[in-house]
Structure formats: structure tokens, C-alpha cells
Design a protein around this motif. Structure first.
Motif, PDB file in Angstrom:
ATOM      1  N   VAL A 162       2.355   1.807  -3.479  1.00 25.07           N
ATOM      2  CA  VAL A 162       1.334   2.282  -4.416  1.00 25.07           C
ATOM      3  C   VAL A 162       1.025   3.759  -4.169  1.00 25.07           C
ATOM      4  O   VAL A 162       0.941   4.571  -5.099  1.00 25.07           O
ATOM      5  CB  VAL A 162       0.056   1.421  -4.296  1.00 25.07           C
ATOM      6  N   THR A 163       0.869   4.126  -2.884  1.00 25.28           N
ATOM      7  CA  THR A 163       0.564   5.517  -2.543  1.00 25.28           C
ATOM      8  C   THR A 163       1.714   6.446  -2.932  1.00 25.28           C
ATOM      9  O   THR A 163       1.504   7.533  -3.492  1.00 25.28           O
ATOM     10  CB  THR A 163       0.283   5.634  -1.037  1.00 25.28           C
ATOM     11  N   THR A 204       4.002   5.998  -5.227  1.00 28.87           N
ATOM     12  CA  THR A 204       4.090   6.105  -6.682  1.00 28.87           C
ATOM     13  C   THR A 204       3.049   7.068  -7.223  1.00 28.87           C
ATOM     14  O   THR A 204       3.319   7.896  -8.111  1.00 28.87           O
ATOM     15  CB  THR A 204       3.917   4.710  -7.319  1.00 28.87           C
ATOM     16  N   ALA A 205       1.829   6.980  -6.666  1.00 25.89           N
ATOM     17  CA  ALA A 205       0.744   7.843  -7.159  1.00 25.89           C
ATOM     18  C   ALA A 205       0.972   9.307  -6.790  1.00 25.89           C
ATOM     19  O   ALA A 205       0.726  10.220  -7.598  1.00 25.89           O
ATOM     20  CB  ALA A 205      -0.590   7.358  -6.587  1.00 25.89           C
ATOM     21  N   ARG A 206       1.476   9.575  -5.588  1.00 26.11           N
ATOM     22  CA  ARG A 206       1.614  10.954  -5.126  1.00 26.11           C
ATOM     23  C   ARG A 206       2.905  11.617  -5.596  1.00 26.11           C
ATOM     24  O   ARG A 206       2.950  12.836  -5.809  1.00 26.11           O
ATOM     25  CB  ARG A 206       1.554  11.001  -3.599  1.00 26.11           C
ATOM     26  N   HIS A 207       3.971  10.840  -5.730  1.00 23.93           N
ATOM     27  CA  HIS A 207       5.279  11.438  -6.009  1.00 23.93           C
ATOM     28  C   HIS A 207       5.882  10.940  -7.314  1.00 23.93           C
ATOM     29  O   HIS A 207       7.085  11.124  -7.528  1.00 23.93           O
ATOM     30  CB  HIS A 207       6.234  11.139  -4.843  1.00 23.93           C
ATOM     31  N   GLU A 208       5.066  10.322  -8.147  1.00 27.78           N
ATOM     32  CA  GLU A 208       5.486   9.869  -9.469  1.00 27.78           C
ATOM     33  C   GLU A 208       6.726   8.962  -9.395  1.00 27.78           C
ATOM     34  O   GLU A 208       7.636   9.050 -10.214  1.00 27.78           O
ATOM     35  CB  GLU A 208       5.757  11.058 -10.393  1.00 27.78           C
ATOM     36  N   GLY A 209       6.779   8.121  -8.380  1.00 27.10           N
ATOM     37  CA  GLY A 209       7.848   7.135  -8.247  1.00 27.10           C
ATOM     38  C   GLY A 209       9.088   7.647  -7.561  1.00 27.10           C
ATOM     39  O   GLY A 209       9.988   6.864  -7.240  1.00 27.10           O
ATOM     40  N   ASP A 226       0.831  -1.209   0.000  1.00 27.08           N
ATOM     41  CA  ASP A 226       0.000   0.000   0.000  1.00 27.08           C
ATOM     42  C   ASP A 226       0.867   1.261   0.000  1.00 27.08           C
ATOM     43  O   ASP A 226       0.557   2.258  -0.676  1.00 27.08           O
ATOM     44  CB  ASP A 226      -0.923   0.007   1.219  1.00 27.08           C
TER      45      ASP A 226
END
Length: 558
Positions: free
Chosen positions: A533-534, A536-541, A530
């Protein structure tokens, strides 16, 4: 009444049931009554029991022999899978528990209790017998390839398979008792599978079947030991007759000895005897290795291992479907008899292994219980079996008339100090039996008294005496071929418990999946996934994972 404990000396297991042990009169009463009825049947109507046992054996072998063949190999796969899987890190106890016996004593006790008497009886006889009379459809008798087949077949019967059977039950009991806080009853290990029914009639049936299997397995060992001791006494010139009366007297003496040992507790009894016997056995093996065909034995070791690995699949798949009556007779006399014998020993060896293994992980337990004794067995059979085969090749004919109890002394008769070595063999057989059977009598007491760590003295004495009585009946109904009577009754007594062991594997696997360590591991993987995933979504990896005190624990917020 004073109770018997596994903790009577420092280093023993903790006492968890102070006071008077409570007898389960249903489990104890039914098993004791049926056992006494069996003994009386054998005493009063010997021929009737003999013919009935033979008829039952013939039917069971023809219709259910396949069950033993499949189940035994299944236990090997299951045990190794547990050790190599993520479950291998789970301890038999609470996290942080330390092993309660030193590793050397731990190995000595489990090896002596597990199969010591069998190694003494068959250590010479089995490899030589398979060399002179190879399994059907393999090699010509007494040929060069027959040497490889004889050693590989012996290793197949005495290494991974028996110890995997013991490991399954030992893990189930040790894990359930020390990790989950359940009683030391085999029925308790079925709680994950049948729930509250483990404490009801179904659970009592399971414990009764375990008691019967233990009784007949211990009696089989006592009978085999009596056969070899009787022959040794004749070789030493102490007796002239090989009649049944001598066997019964030997059984009486051995029964008294192991009952006395059993009531002394683990530290004073089993551990002491096990350590002595390990030294004696090592001295005997070293002596035979040095004065026997040393180079031949050394050359036999890698050859035997290689052929065992190469032919494992073929040996594990032998059944009565091919090979005709010769194959069925071979399986009944050897492979299926062994699987039945190991299964009948599983309740008391498994429970005993569990009691001395608190604090070890599943991986350590499986490695110790399977790999160490298997390695010792390979060396033992290479020394004694190799010596016998070399003598047979040289024309000394230690095989004689094919009597298993005689072959050992025939081989020793062609080596120096035969009188002394014959006495050592008899002492080893006696102590191996005592150290195994006193564990069995205490475990039978535990099963009779609701899993008590310290079964009452009278219960242990009763089961000890009953073991002697059943052993005597086994030998008597066999007549001139006493070993046949042992094989017949052992198979019949072990069959129901084979089904119990199969279901036990299912229950143990279900239990381990819900272990706290496994739940934490699953939860940790979910939390980590989790977070990734979070991030990656918020900080573009482009992120990192860190740990820090929670807000409630942050000093800056105090």
C-alpha cells in the motif's frame, strides 16, 4: 518405587518427570472405587446389572444414538480440514524437532494399538454377515448387489471414522504437550477453552471420564479376544466346553501377559510385539490371498472403494428416524456400537499416538494415522471378507449359525493347513490385545498420576487387573450372547466421553489459531500488505520490495 517409562530404550520418548510419580487421589480414587463397585455388582448381582445395563442402553439408543452418528462424521471432517488447511504445517513439537521413531515402527505401533484385535475378530465375520443379512432397506440377502453393500458398509465402519476419532485426541494431546509444554492429561488440552479450570474440578471430571472410557474400551477388546481364542481352542481340539469358566481363565492369562508387557516400556514391550504381529498378520493375509479366491479378491478391491465413495453420504446418515425397529437394531449392533467402541478407545490410543509422534507435522500425523491404516484395512477386509463371501456363494456356508467368533475358523476350515492357521489366529489375537492393552494400562496410569510419563508400577498393575475384571463381567452379563454384554457396557461407558471429544475439537481449533507460526503468518501478511500500500501510494505502483540489514546491524554504520 521404580517408575515405568516410554523411554527405557534408545529411541523412546524423553523422560520429563524423573523420580516418583505423584498420584492424583481424586481422579484415581473415584475412578478406582466406582470401577470396583461395578465389578462387585456384576459378581454378586449379575442379573441386576444385566437388566439395568439393557434398560439404560435402550433409553440411550432411543434418545441419544443420533449424537454418535453426527459426531463420528464430524470428527472425519475436522481431522481432514486440519490436515489440508494452513494448520497442517504446524509441528507436534518445537520447530526443527525430528521424529523419534522410524516410520515403519511408527506405523506398526499405531496400527497394532488402534484396532488390530478388531480386524482379527471382524475381518471375516462382518463382510459375510452384511452379505447374508444386509442393512435394512438395502439389498436382498446373498444377492450380487449385497456383495457391494457388505464391503462398503464394512469399510465405512473401519476406515476414516475410527482413525479420525483417534487423530482428534492424539493431535490435541501431542500439540499441547510437545508444542505448548502442557502435561499429558486430556484435561490440559482444554486450557484454551476453559483456562485455569482445566487444573480444577472440571479438569478432573474430564480425566475421570477418560479413565472410564479407556477402561471399558480395553475391557471390550479383551472380551472379544477371549471369545475368539476360546473358539479357536475348541477348533484345535484343546477344549470341549465353551462355558464361561474357560473365558474367565483366558482373560486371566491375557491380563497377566499384558501387565508384564506394560511394565517393560515401549521399546522392549509394545514396539517389539507390534513389529512381530505386523509380520504375522501380513503372512496370514498373504496366505489367504494366495490359496483363496485371488482373482475375486482383486476384482473386489476397486468395486468396494467405488461403492464406499458412492454410498458414503447414505451410510453416514442412517439413523433410527427411518427404517423402524429393524434399523434401530442394526445401528445398535453395528454402527453405533463401533462409534462407541472407537470413542472409548480414543483416550489411550490418542495419547499413545501422541507419545510416539513427536516431531511430525499435523499434516504428517493425520496422513499417517488416517490414510495408512485405512488402506491396510481395505486390503485386509477385501482378502478375508472376499474369501468368506466367495465361499458362501459356492455353498460352503461358512456363516453357519452367525456366531462372529466362529465364522473366522469356519472360513479357514475350507482352506489348507486349517489347524496351523487357527493357531496363528489365536496368537495374533492374543498379541494384538497385549500390544494394545499394555498401552492402555500405561495411559490409565498416566491419567491417574497427573500426566506422568512414567506411571508407577502398582498403578499400571491395578488398571491391568481392573480391565480383566470388567471384561469378565461384560461377558458374564451377556450370558449365551456374550457379545451383547460387551456392546451394552461399551456404549454406556463411551457416551459421556463423546461429549468431551466434541468440545475438544473446539479447544484444539482455538489453540491452533494462536500458534506462533500462525501469528507470524498473520503478521507477515499484514506487513507485506502495508508495504505494498505504501509503495503504491509513494511510487505510483512502480516499486520493488527488498530486504536489507536494519540500521543497527549495518556494518557501514558501525
Amino acid at each position: 518405587m521404580k517408575t515405568l517409562g516410554w523411554d527405557d530404550e534408545p529411541g523412546g520418548l524423553p523422560r520429563e518427570d524423573e523420580g516418583r510419580a505423584r498420584t492424583d487421589w481424586i481422579v484415581y480414587g473415584l475412578t478406582a472405587g466406582l470401577s470396583m463397585a461395578f465389578v462387585f455388582w456384576g459378581v454378586l448381582w449379575t442379573d441386576s446389572l444385566s437388566s439395568t445395563a439393557q434398560s439404560a442402553l435402550d433409553w440411550l439408543l432411543a434418545n441419544l444414538g443420533w449424537l454418535f452418528v453426527l459426531a463420528a462424521t464430524g470428527f472425519v471432517i475436522f481431522s481432514l480440514w486440519l490436515a489440508l488447511s494452513r494448520y497442517g504445517r504446524i509441528p507436534l513439537g518445537q520447530e526443527g524437532d525430528e521424529p523419534e521413531f522410524r516410520t515403519v515402527s511408527w506405523i506398526a505401533m499405531m496400527f497394532s494399538a488402534g484396532m488390530g484385535i478388531g480386524l482379527m475378530f471382524f475381518g471375516v465375520a462382518e463382510p459375510l454377515t452384511h452379505y447374508v443379512d444386509p442393512p435394512p432397506g438395502t439389498d436382498a440377502p446373498q444377492s450380487e448387489p449385497a456383495i457391494e453393500t457388505a464391503m462398503a458398509t464394512t469399510m465405512f465402519h473401519w476406515t476414516l471414522h475410527p482413525w479420525s476419532i483417534y487423530a482428534v485426541l492424539g493431535l490435541a494431546i501431542g500439540y499441547g504437550h510437545y508444542r505448548r509444554g502442557r502435561t499429558q492429561l486430556i484435561s490440559s488440552a482444554f486450557t484454551p477453552l476453559i483456562g485455569r479450570h482445566a487444573d480444577g474440578p472440571i479438569g478432573r471430571v474430564i480425566d475421570i471420564l477418560a479413565l472410564f472410557a479407556t477402561l471399558f474400551g480395553s475391557a471390550a477388546s479383551l472380551g472379544i479376544g477371549a471369545l475368539q481364542i476360546r473358539t479357536g481352542m475348541q477348533e484345535a481340539g484343546w477344549i470341549e466346553s465353551l462355558g464361561t469358566t474357560v473365558l474367565v481363565l483366558i482373560i486371566v492369562v491375557l491380563t497377566i501377559c499384558f501387565v508384564l508387557s506394560a511394565v517393560s516400556g515401549v521399546a522392549r514391550g509394545i514396539q517389539w510385539l507390534s513389529n512381530i504381529n505386523m509380520v504375522l498378520a501380513a503372512v496370514l493375509a498373504f496366505f489367504v490371498f494366495v490359496v483363496g479366491p485371488t482373482v475375486f479378491v482383486l476384482e473386489l478391491l476397486p468395486t468396494s472403494l467405488g461403492v464406499y465413495i458412492r454410498d458414503f453420504g447414505e451410510m453416514a446418515s442412517r439413523s433410527g428416524a427411518t427404517g423402524g425397529q429393524a434399523m434401530r437394531d442394526y445401528l445398535a449392533d453395528w454402527t453405533i456400537f463401533y462409534w462407541a467402541w472407537w470413542i472409548s478407545w480414543a483416550p489411550f490410543v490418542g495419547m499413545f499416538l501422541a507419545r510416539i509422534s513427536r516431531g511430525r507435522t499435523i499434516r504428517q500425523f493425520v496422513a499417517g494415522v488416517i490414510i495408512v491404516p485405512s488402506t491396510v484395512s481395505v486390503i485386509w477386509f477385501a482378502i478375508f471378507g472376499g474369501t468368506a463371501i466367495k465361499q458362501q456363494r459356492d455353498g460352503l456356508n461358512p456363516f453357519g449359525d452367525g456366531s462372529e467368533e466362529q465364522i473366522t475358523f469356519n472360513v479357514l476350515g475350507h482352506l489348507p493347513w486349517e489347524a496351523l492357521t487357527a493357531i496363528v489366529v489365536m496368537v495374533l489375537v492374543a498379541i494384538f490385545f497385549v500390544s494394545g492393552a499394555d498401552a492402555a494400562s500405561i495411559v490409565m496410569g498416566t491419567l491417574s498420576q497427573r500426566g506422568a510419563n512414567s506411571p508407577a508400577r502398582w498403578v499400571v498393575i491395578f488398571w491391568g487387573a481392573m480391565t480383566g475384571g470388567v471384561a469378565a463381567i461384560m461377558l458374564v452379563i451377556g450370558g449365551d450372547k456374550a457379545l451383547n454384554g460387551i456392546q451394552n457396557i461399551t456404549f454406556i461407558g463411551a457416551l459421556p466421553f463423546a461429549v468431551v471429544l466434541i468440545l475438544l475439537c473446539v479447544s484444539l481449533a482455538k489453540d491452533l489459531r494462536n500458534d506462533p507460526m500462525m501469528r507470524r503468518q498473520i503478521k507477515g501478511a499484514e506487513v507485506l500488505e502495508d508495504a505494498v500500500v505504501t509503495g503504491t501510494a509513494r511510487h505510483e505502483g512502480d516499486f520493488e520490495l527488498v530486504t536489507r540489514p536494519s540500521p543497527d546491524d549495518d556494518p557501514a554504520r558501525g
